[in-house]
Design an enzyme around this catalytic site. Sequence first.
Site, mmCIF file in Angstrom:
data_model
loop_
_atom_site.group_PDB
_atom_site.id
_atom_site.type_symbol
_atom_site.label_atom_id
_atom_site.label_comp_id
_atom_site.label_asym_id
_atom_site.label_seq_id
_atom_site.Cartn_x
_atom_site.Cartn_y
_atom_site.Cartn_z
ATOM 1 N N LEU A 2 0.829 -1.208 0.000
ATOM 2 C CA LEU A 2 0.000 0.000 0.000
ATOM 3 C C LEU A 2 0.858 1.251 0.000
ATOM 4 O O LEU A 2 1.812 1.338 0.764
ATOM 5 C CB LEU A 2 -0.860 0.043 1.269
ATOM 6 C CG LEU A 2 -2.096 -0.852 1.295
ATOM 7 C CD1 LEU A 2 -2.734 -0.796 2.670
ATOM 8 C CD2 LEU A 2 -3.085 -0.434 0.228
ATOM 9 N N CYS A 82 -2.482 -7.363 7.551
ATOM 10 C CA CYS A 82 -2.257 -5.924 7.676
ATOM 11 C C CYS A 82 -2.794 -5.423 9.013
ATOM 12 O O CYS A 82 -3.956 -5.649 9.349
ATOM 13 C CB CYS A 82 -2.953 -5.205 6.521
ATOM 14 S SG CYS A 82 -2.723 -3.438 6.605
ATOM 15 N N HIS A 153 3.903 -14.187 6.941
ATOM 16 C CA HIS A 153 4.836 -13.166 7.419
ATOM 17 C C HIS A 153 5.233 -13.610 8.823
ATOM 18 O O HIS A 153 4.396 -13.654 9.721
ATOM 19 C CB HIS A 153 4.146 -11.801 7.421
ATOM 20 C CG HIS A 153 5.021 -10.669 7.868
ATOM 21 N ND1 HIS A 153 4.588 -9.369 7.875
ATOM 22 C CD2 HIS A 153 6.295 -10.640 8.314
ATOM 23 C CE1 HIS A 153 5.571 -8.581 8.315
ATOM 24 N NE2 HIS A 153 6.607 -9.335 8.596
ATOM 25 N N GLY A 194 9.213 -11.886 5.305
ATOM 26 C CA GLY A 194 9.630 -11.066 6.436
ATOM 27 C C GLY A 194 11.137 -10.991 6.573
ATOM 28 O O GLY A 194 11.786 -11.983 6.884
ATOM 29 N N GLY A 195 11.695 -9.812 6.292
ATOM 30 C CA GLY A 195 13.105 -9.563 6.572
ATOM 31 C C GLY A 195 14.084 -10.247 5.635
ATOM 32 O O GLY A 195 15.275 -10.264 5.917
HETATM 33 C C1 LIG Z 1 4.723 0.510 2.636
HETATM 34 C C2 LIG Z 1 4.282 -0.917 2.848
HETATM 35 C C3 LIG Z 1 3.022 -1.308 2.442
HETATM 36 C C4 LIG Z 1 2.608 -2.640 2.606
HETATM 37 N N1 LIG Z 1 1.380 -3.009 2.122
HETATM 38 C C5 LIG Z 1 1.043 -4.309 2.157
HETATM 39 C C6 LIG Z 1 -0.135 -4.772 1.512
HETATM 40 O O1 LIG Z 1 -0.865 -4.016 0.872
HETATM 41 N N2 LIG Z 1 -0.439 -6.090 1.607
HETATM 42 C C7 LIG Z 1 0.373 -6.975 2.279
HETATM 43 O O2 LIG Z 1 0.076 -8.167 2.319
HETATM 44 N N3 LIG Z 1 1.481 -6.575 2.891
HETATM 45 C C8 LIG Z 1 1.843 -5.270 2.829
HETATM 46 N N4 LIG Z 1 3.008 -4.872 3.412
HETATM 47 C C9 LIG Z 1 3.823 -5.864 4.155
HETATM 48 C C10 LIG Z 1 4.793 -6.564 3.223
HETATM 49 O O3 LIG Z 1 4.089 -7.258 2.213
HETATM 50 C C11 LIG Z 1 5.626 -7.587 3.993
HETATM 51 O O4 LIG Z 1 4.784 -8.555 4.563
HETATM 52 C C12 LIG Z 1 6.455 -6.964 5.097
HETATM 53 O O5 LIG Z 1 7.030 -5.725 4.693
HETATM 54 C C13 LIG Z 1 7.578 -7.920 5.534
HETATM 55 O O6 LIG Z 1 8.325 -8.366 4.425
HETATM 56 P P1 LIG Z 1 9.677 -7.647 3.942
HETATM 57 O O7 LIG Z 1 10.593 -7.644 5.144
HETATM 58 O O8 LIG Z 1 10.188 -8.493 2.814
HETATM 59 O O9 LIG Z 1 9.326 -6.258 3.520
HETATM 60 C C14 LIG Z 1 3.457 -3.565 3.243
HETATM 61 C C15 LIG Z 1 4.729 -3.171 3.639
HETATM 62 C C16 LIG Z 1 5.147 -1.860 3.439
HETATM 63 C C17 LIG Z 1 6.558 -1.469 3.854
#
Ligand SMILES: Cc1cc2nc3c(=O)[nH]c(=O)nc-3n(C[C@H](O)[C@H](O)[C@H](O)COP(=O)(O)O)c2cc1C
Length: 316
Positions: A2, A82, A153, A194-195
């Site tokens: 988002l 979320c 996640h 996640g991470g």
């Molecule tokens: C700005 C932002 C918006 C996000 N919006 C969504 C979303 O719309 N749907 C979703 O499932 N996760 C959303 N997430 C979470 C990510 O999909 C992910 O689960 C989370 O950042 C952990 O993974 P990562 O460490 O690879 O970023 C969002 C994360 C960020 C930073």
Amino acid sequence: MLDWTDRHCRYFHRLMSRHAQLYTEMVTTGAILHGKGDYLAFSPEEHPLVLQLGGSDPAALARCAVLAEQRGYDEINLNVGCPSDRVQNGLFGACLMAEPQRVAAGVAAMKAEVAIPVTVKTRIGIDDQDSYDFLRTLVDALVEAGVDALIVHARKAWLKGLSPRENREIPPLDYDRVYRLKQDYPGLTIAINGGIKTLAEARSHLQWVDGVMLGREVYQNPYLLAQVDAELFGDLRSAPSRHQVIRELLPYIERELAAGTYLGNITRHTLGIFQGLPGARAWRRHLSENAHKRGAGVEVVEAAMARVPEPELDYS
Ligand SMILES: Cc1cc2nc3c(=O)[nH]c(=O)nc-3n(C[C@H](O)[C@H](O)[C@H](O)COP(=O)(O)O)c2cc1C
């Protein structure tokens, strides 16, 4: 994600990987069914593409799933992760973890209407409900409803007291819990999230689970995608260089500008592509200073790219 990703971002990302599954940001059923814009628009190049839905009313979810399937989406994913307040009021997102039967009813309603896979993205727990049994109760209900895959996640969400941003950083990651889930549900496709920051880390997770999802790292360092096909999908066709990626994006930018899109709405996703190369900062600065100007066109992108010396062999 988002506020971060959109169809322009996915078009750009697809230029670097043919195989990575791309996801939309969460789109609520209310926006799709009652909103003024076309929230399902995408370019055919974005395939394979998953629509992520936010919602909990089975009839609304099913209706949206049908519309998405008709439009050509490859999969529907339901957001049960979320933690934002906005989302809790509308009864969707992570708070649904406490209502497994409601989520299961949503999945079953979608499964009854569409042939494409229906998957769920969830956390490992919420608030004080963070036991393994709590997670299993949800997973059991989802399996019963016919869910095709889960993305987990690997941290819980605190629904009260933490901002969405803090909820992506403060609760500790617990990858073992996701591995254990895969061991207990060997027939269920499970991806971990996640991470994860490198493809080496991704590979190591793949010893335990079926898939990996990367969010922030790919957004901030998009050229990571250029090695995904070779390293994770065994497709050894050569990856485009960073400069080639941007050159391939130019015709898309021209089409979109002609249709009324602002340049900055596309280029904002590309700021990190030259990360680590000399000139990366000049690229970012030129775009940030010029892409939002009235009438800005592809010449702004070309001028920004000219600030990054083109390596003879750009491969990293
Ligand atoms: C700005 C932002 C918006 C996000 N919006 C969504 C979303 O719309 N749907 C979703 O499932 N996760 C959303 N997430 C979470 C990510 O999909 C992910 O689960 C989370 O950042 C952990 O993974 P990562 O460490 O690879 O970023 C969002 C994360 C960020 C930073």
